[in-house]
Scaffold this active site. Structure first.
Site, PDB file in Angstrom:
ATOM      1  N   VAL A  13      37.146  28.539  32.272  1.00  0.00           N
ATOM      2  CA  VAL A  13      37.534  29.515  30.773  1.00  0.00           C
ATOM      3  C   VAL A  13      37.737  27.948  30.018  1.00  0.00           C
ATOM      4  O   VAL A  13      38.085  27.765  29.141  1.00  0.00           O
ATOM      5  CB  VAL A  13      38.946  29.534  31.274  1.00  0.00           C
ATOM      6  N   SER A  14      37.461  26.431  30.974  1.00  0.00           N
ATOM      7  CA  SER A  14      37.321  25.256  30.580  1.00  0.00           C
ATOM      8  C   SER A  14      36.341  24.882  30.122  1.00  0.00           C
ATOM      9  O   SER A  14      35.400  24.550  30.503  1.00  0.00           O
ATOM     10  CB  SER A  14      38.065  24.153  31.317  1.00  0.00           C
TER      11      SER A  14
END
Length: 224
Positions: A13-14
């Site tokens: 998600v980063s």
């Protein structure tokens, strides 16, 4: 000298984790390092450390839109971002995806690199979901996993073994001092050295006695 162990704690998600991931993948063939991928859960790190997503601050979110675009071009990684992506991050969890990646790490770690990359590609380049089961299945197919093996991994993600492994890896990152991602830990001269962010890799090189050759280094002929 022996090889330096470099651990990359990351969550798909980063977007900054993707940048660091790709650059370290390039340098693992140039530097005298053993690169170890450590899939962890960013949400758990943020909660444990009291950290907040940077996009929650309007001015910082505005800056991130420009920063990620610039860094994507510099690192030659096809990450793109818009203001809508912040809502996608806040509205969906990467927990299922990270458990799936953890399951592959426990069974067939040779797929860890391509599978992680495909999750990033889907979320940060194609701007599609990675939280639903059908999305995870699609990513697995893109990474070259068979439908039978994918189903085996899906059966594993709710198991205590996979849940505990992801939790333990996340706690290990926190123990090293991580408060966000990517968190890079280099084991050099008998102790761990933590580097936060994808823009600290030049400093990493300096600490471990390696040469920084830019974000997209040419592989020396001696390494071919």
């Amino acid at each position: 000298m022996g090889r330096t162990l470099v651990e990359l704690f990351y969550d798909v998600v980063s977007p900054y984790s993707w940048l660091g991931f790709e650059v370290l993948c390039r340098y693992q063939h140039i530097w005298n390092i053993d690169l170890r991928f450590r899939p962890a859960f960013l949400g758990g790190i943020m909660q444990a450390t009291g950290n907040k997503p940077p996009a929650m601050l309007p001015k910082r979110a505005e800056y991130m839109l420009k920063d990620i675009e610039r860094m994507g071009k510099y690192y030659q990684v096809p990450v793109t971002i818009s203001a809508d992506d912040f809502q996608r991050i806040f509205g969906k969890s990467s927990l299922g995806a990270m458990r799936f990646i953890t399951a592959i790490d426990m069974t067939q770690p040779k797929y860890l690199e391509p599978l992680s990359r495909e999750f990033w590609m889907r979320f940060w380049s194609q701007h599609e979901d990675i939280s639903q089961l059908e999305s995870i299945v699609a990513v697995a197919g893109q990474a070259g996993l068979s439908s039978e093996f994918t189903q085996k991994l899906l059966d594993m993600i709710s198991s205590p073994e996979v849940k505990n492994r992801l939790k333990e890896t996340t706690e290990e990152a926190i123990k090293y001092g991580a408060f966000g991602m990517p968190a890079v830990v280099a084991h050099f001269n008998g102790k761990p050295h933590l580097f936060f962010g994808s823009d600290r890799l030049e400093l990493l090189a300096n600490v471990i006695g390696e040469k920084w050759l830019g974000p997209v280094p040419s592989v020396p002929s001696s390494k071919m």
